[in-house]
Scaffold this motif. Sequence first.
Motif, PDB file in Angstrom:
ATOM      1  N   PRO A   1      -2.014   5.129   1.004  1.00  0.00           N
ATOM      2  CA  PRO A   1      -1.079   5.244  -0.116  1.00  0.00           C
ATOM      3  C   PRO A   1      -0.590   3.878  -0.615  1.00  0.00           C
ATOM      4  O   PRO A   1      -0.458   3.654  -1.818  1.00  0.00           O
ATOM      5  CB  PRO A   1       0.086   6.061   0.451  1.00  0.00           C
ATOM      6  CG  PRO A   1      -0.519   6.852   1.559  1.00  0.00           C
ATOM      7  CD  PRO A   1      -1.582   5.956   2.138  1.00  0.00           C
ATOM      8  N   ARG A   2      -0.354   2.954   0.313  1.00  0.00           N
ATOM      9  CA  ARG A   2       0.100   1.616  -0.086  1.00  0.00           C
ATOM     10  C   ARG A   2      -0.992   0.891  -0.857  1.00  0.00           C
ATOM     11  O   ARG A   2      -0.735   0.267  -1.889  1.00  0.00           O
ATOM     12  CB  ARG A   2       0.519   0.808   1.144  1.00  0.00           C
ATOM     13  CG  ARG A   2       1.801   1.350   1.760  1.00  0.00           C
ATOM     14  CD  ARG A   2       2.254   0.574   2.968  1.00  0.00           C
ATOM     15  NE  ARG A   2       1.354   0.828   4.077  1.00  0.00           N
ATOM     16  CZ  ARG A   2       0.993  -0.073   4.974  1.00  0.00           C
ATOM     17  NH1 ARG A   2       1.474  -1.291   4.918  1.00  0.00           N
ATOM     18  NH2 ARG A   2       0.178   0.234   5.950  1.00  0.00           N
TER      19      ARG A   2
ATOM     20  N   TYR B   1       8.268   0.733  -5.414  1.00  0.00           N
ATOM     21  CA  TYR B   1       7.405   0.994  -4.251  1.00  0.00           C
ATOM     22  C   TYR B   1       6.412  -0.162  -4.082  1.00  0.00           C
ATOM     23  O   TYR B   1       6.216  -0.661  -2.974  1.00  0.00           O
ATOM     24  CB  TYR B   1       6.679   2.331  -4.441  1.00  0.00           C
ATOM     25  CG  TYR B   1       5.765   2.737  -3.302  1.00  0.00           C
ATOM     26  CD1 TYR B   1       6.179   2.676  -1.980  1.00  0.00           C
ATOM     27  CD2 TYR B   1       4.489   3.218  -3.559  1.00  0.00           C
ATOM     28  CE1 TYR B   1       5.346   3.062  -0.937  1.00  0.00           C
ATOM     29  CE2 TYR B   1       3.653   3.619  -2.526  1.00  0.00           C
ATOM     30  CZ  TYR B   1       4.084   3.534  -1.217  1.00  0.00           C
ATOM     31  OH  TYR B   1       3.249   3.925  -0.190  1.00  0.00           O
ATOM     32  N   ARG B   2       5.829  -0.611  -5.182  1.00  0.00           N
ATOM     33  CA  ARG B   2       4.876  -1.726  -5.105  1.00  0.00           C
ATOM     34  C   ARG B   2       5.556  -3.009  -4.619  1.00  0.00           C
ATOM     35  O   ARG B   2       4.986  -3.753  -3.815  1.00  0.00           O
ATOM     36  CB  ARG B   2       4.225  -1.937  -6.468  1.00  0.00           C
ATOM     37  CG  ARG B   2       3.282  -0.813  -6.838  1.00  0.00           C
ATOM     38  CD  ARG B   2       2.596  -1.034  -8.181  1.00  0.00           C
ATOM     39  NE  ARG B   2       1.771   0.113  -8.491  1.00  0.00           N
ATOM     40  CZ  ARG B   2       1.927   0.887  -9.560  1.00  0.00           C
ATOM     41  NH1 ARG B   2       2.847   0.609 -10.467  1.00  0.00           N
ATOM     42  NH2 ARG B   2       1.143   1.919  -9.752  1.00  0.00           N
ATOM     43  N   GLU B   3       6.773  -3.273  -5.091  1.00  0.00           N
ATOM     44  CA  GLU B   3       7.506  -4.454  -4.631  1.00  0.00           C
ATOM     45  C   GLU B   3       7.845  -4.342  -3.148  1.00  0.00           C
ATOM     46  O   GLU B   3       7.761  -5.321  -2.406  1.00  0.00           O
ATOM     47  CB  GLU B   3       8.785  -4.659  -5.457  1.00  0.00           C
ATOM     48  CG  GLU B   3       8.531  -5.217  -6.834  1.00  0.00           C
ATOM     49  CD  GLU B   3       7.744  -6.514  -6.809  1.00  0.00           C
ATOM     50  OE1 GLU B   3       8.110  -7.451  -6.058  1.00  0.00           O
ATOM     51  OE2 GLU B   3       6.721  -6.588  -7.535  1.00  0.00           O
ATOM     52  N   TRP B   4       8.215  -3.145  -2.716  1.00  0.00           N
ATOM     53  CA  TRP B   4       8.506  -2.913  -1.311  1.00  0.00           C
ATOM     54  C   TRP B   4       7.265  -3.206  -0.464  1.00  0.00           C
ATOM     55  O   TRP B   4       7.356  -3.848   0.583  1.00  0.00           O
ATOM     56  CB  TRP B   4       8.973  -1.463  -1.119  1.00  0.00           C
ATOM     57  CG  TRP B   4       9.224  -1.080   0.296  1.00  0.00           C
ATOM     58  CD1 TRP B   4      10.359  -1.309   1.028  1.00  0.00           C
ATOM     59  CD2 TRP B   4       8.318  -0.387   1.168  1.00  0.00           C
ATOM     60  NE1 TRP B   4      10.205  -0.794   2.299  1.00  0.00           N
ATOM     61  CE2 TRP B   4       8.970  -0.226   2.406  1.00  0.00           C
ATOM     62  CE3 TRP B   4       7.030   0.106   1.014  1.00  0.00           C
ATOM     63  CZ2 TRP B   4       8.372   0.407   3.487  1.00  0.00           C
ATOM     64  CZ3 TRP B   4       6.431   0.742   2.088  1.00  0.00           C
ATOM     65  CH2 TRP B   4       7.102   0.886   3.317  1.00  0.00           C
ATOM     66  N   ILE B   5       6.116  -2.751  -0.932  1.00  0.00           N
ATOM     67  CA  ILE B   5       4.859  -2.985  -0.210  1.00  0.00           C
ATOM     68  C   ILE B   5       4.583  -4.487  -0.113  1.00  0.00           C
ATOM     69  O   ILE B   5       4.237  -4.995   0.948  1.00  0.00           O
ATOM     70  CB  ILE B   5       3.675  -2.273  -0.907  1.00  0.00           C
ATOM     71  CG1 ILE B   5       3.857  -0.757  -0.834  1.00  0.00           C
ATOM     72  CG2 ILE B   5       2.344  -2.699  -0.291  1.00  0.00           C
ATOM     73  CD1 ILE B   5       2.948   0.016  -1.772  1.00  0.00           C
ATOM     74  N   ARG B   6       4.746  -5.175  -1.225  1.00  0.00           N
ATOM     75  CA  ARG B   6       4.492  -6.628  -1.227  1.00  0.00           C
ATOM     76  C   ARG B   6       5.429  -7.373  -0.279  1.00  0.00           C
ATOM     77  O   ARG B   6       5.093  -8.436   0.229  1.00  0.00           O
ATOM     78  CB  ARG B   6       4.621  -7.172  -2.645  1.00  0.00           C
ATOM     79  CG  ARG B   6       3.486  -6.747  -3.539  1.00  0.00           C
ATOM     80  CD  ARG B   6       3.602  -7.365  -4.935  1.00  0.00           C
ATOM     81  NE  ARG B   6       2.594  -6.809  -5.811  1.00  0.00           N
ATOM     82  CZ  ARG B   6       2.833  -5.903  -6.761  1.00  0.00           C
ATOM     83  NH1 ARG B   6       4.072  -5.472  -6.986  1.00  0.00           N
ATOM     84  NH2 ARG B   6       1.858  -5.434  -7.505  1.00  0.00           N
TER      85      ARG B   6
ATOM     86  N   GLN C   1       6.388  -6.299   2.641  1.00  0.00           N
ATOM     87  CA  GLN C   1       6.155  -5.889   4.030  1.00  0.00           C
ATOM     88  C   GLN C   1       5.736  -7.043   4.933  1.00  0.00           C
ATOM     89  O   GLN C   1       6.158  -7.108   6.080  1.00  0.00           O
ATOM     90  CB  GLN C   1       5.100  -4.774   4.091  1.00  0.00           C
ATOM     91  CG  GLN C   1       5.602  -3.456   3.555  1.00  0.00           C
ATOM     92  CD  GLN C   1       6.740  -2.928   4.397  1.00  0.00           C
ATOM     93  OE1 GLN C   1       6.561  -2.561   5.537  1.00  0.00           O
ATOM     94  NE2 GLN C   1       7.929  -2.909   3.835  1.00  0.00           N
ATOM     95  N   GLN C   2       4.944  -7.965   4.436  1.00  0.00           N
ATOM     96  CA  GLN C   2       4.504  -9.084   5.270  1.00  0.00           C
ATOM     97  C   GLN C   2       5.698  -9.960   5.660  1.00  0.00           C
ATOM     98  O   GLN C   2       5.862 -10.327   6.822  1.00  0.00           O
ATOM     99  CB  GLN C   2       3.447  -9.920   4.552  1.00  0.00           C
ATOM    100  CG  GLN C   2       2.861 -11.000   5.430  1.00  0.00           C
ATOM    101  CD  GLN C   2       1.681 -11.704   4.787  1.00  0.00           C
ATOM    102  OE1 GLN C   2       1.296 -11.401   3.678  1.00  0.00           O
ATOM    103  NE2 GLN C   2       1.115 -12.635   5.497  1.00  0.00           N
ATOM    104  N   GLU C   3       6.565 -10.229   4.699  1.00  0.00           N
ATOM    105  CA  GLU C   3       7.769 -11.015   4.974  1.00  0.00           C
ATOM    106  C   GLU C   3       8.685 -10.270   5.938  1.00  0.00           C
ATOM    107  O   GLU C   3       9.259 -10.865   6.854  1.00  0.00           O
ATOM    108  CB  GLU C   3       8.499 -11.295   3.659  1.00  0.00           C
ATOM    109  CG  GLU C   3       9.707 -12.184   3.805  1.00  0.00           C
ATOM    110  CD  GLU C   3      10.363 -12.456   2.460  1.00  0.00           C
ATOM    111  OE1 GLU C   3      11.601 -12.285   2.403  1.00  0.00           O
ATOM    112  OE2 GLU C   3       9.661 -12.813   1.508  1.00  0.00           O
TER     113      GLU C   3
END
Length: 132
Positions: free
Chosen positions: A40-41, A101-106, A108-110
């Motif tokens: 989904p991500r 949602y897309r910003e939240w996914i981006r 995730q690494q941080e």
Amino acid sequence: MRLCVQTSAGINARKGFMDTDVFLFGFLDFGPHPGMDRLPREAALAGCIVVTNMDGAACYDEDIPLPPKYKIRNFEPETVHKLLKELLNDFKSSSSDMAEYREWIRGQQEQMAKCISDLVVEFVTKRSKKAD
């Protein structure tokens, strides 16, 4: 336009969405969601509108923070059909609903780096206290 539907068995999980040469407008995932799912991500980052059920991790905004409209509690064909028609008729608006949602996914690494750093600090602090 093409609709990508993931079943619990998965679709093209090895190849991934980024390698596809067709335009996918939506990604439906009515699987069991045993944890934070990659597909989904990846679909959201590829520009798809993601629709899930509310089973497993998908029930929790901490794991899949989609707007409520895109989380279907009880699978009913009429409800899904109505939502898909809406997505097709107003793709631009529906796509903008995925922006957070897309910003939240981006992020995730941080977020993962911060969690690891916090864990190391906690571990070192506890170990230092034991040594004293």
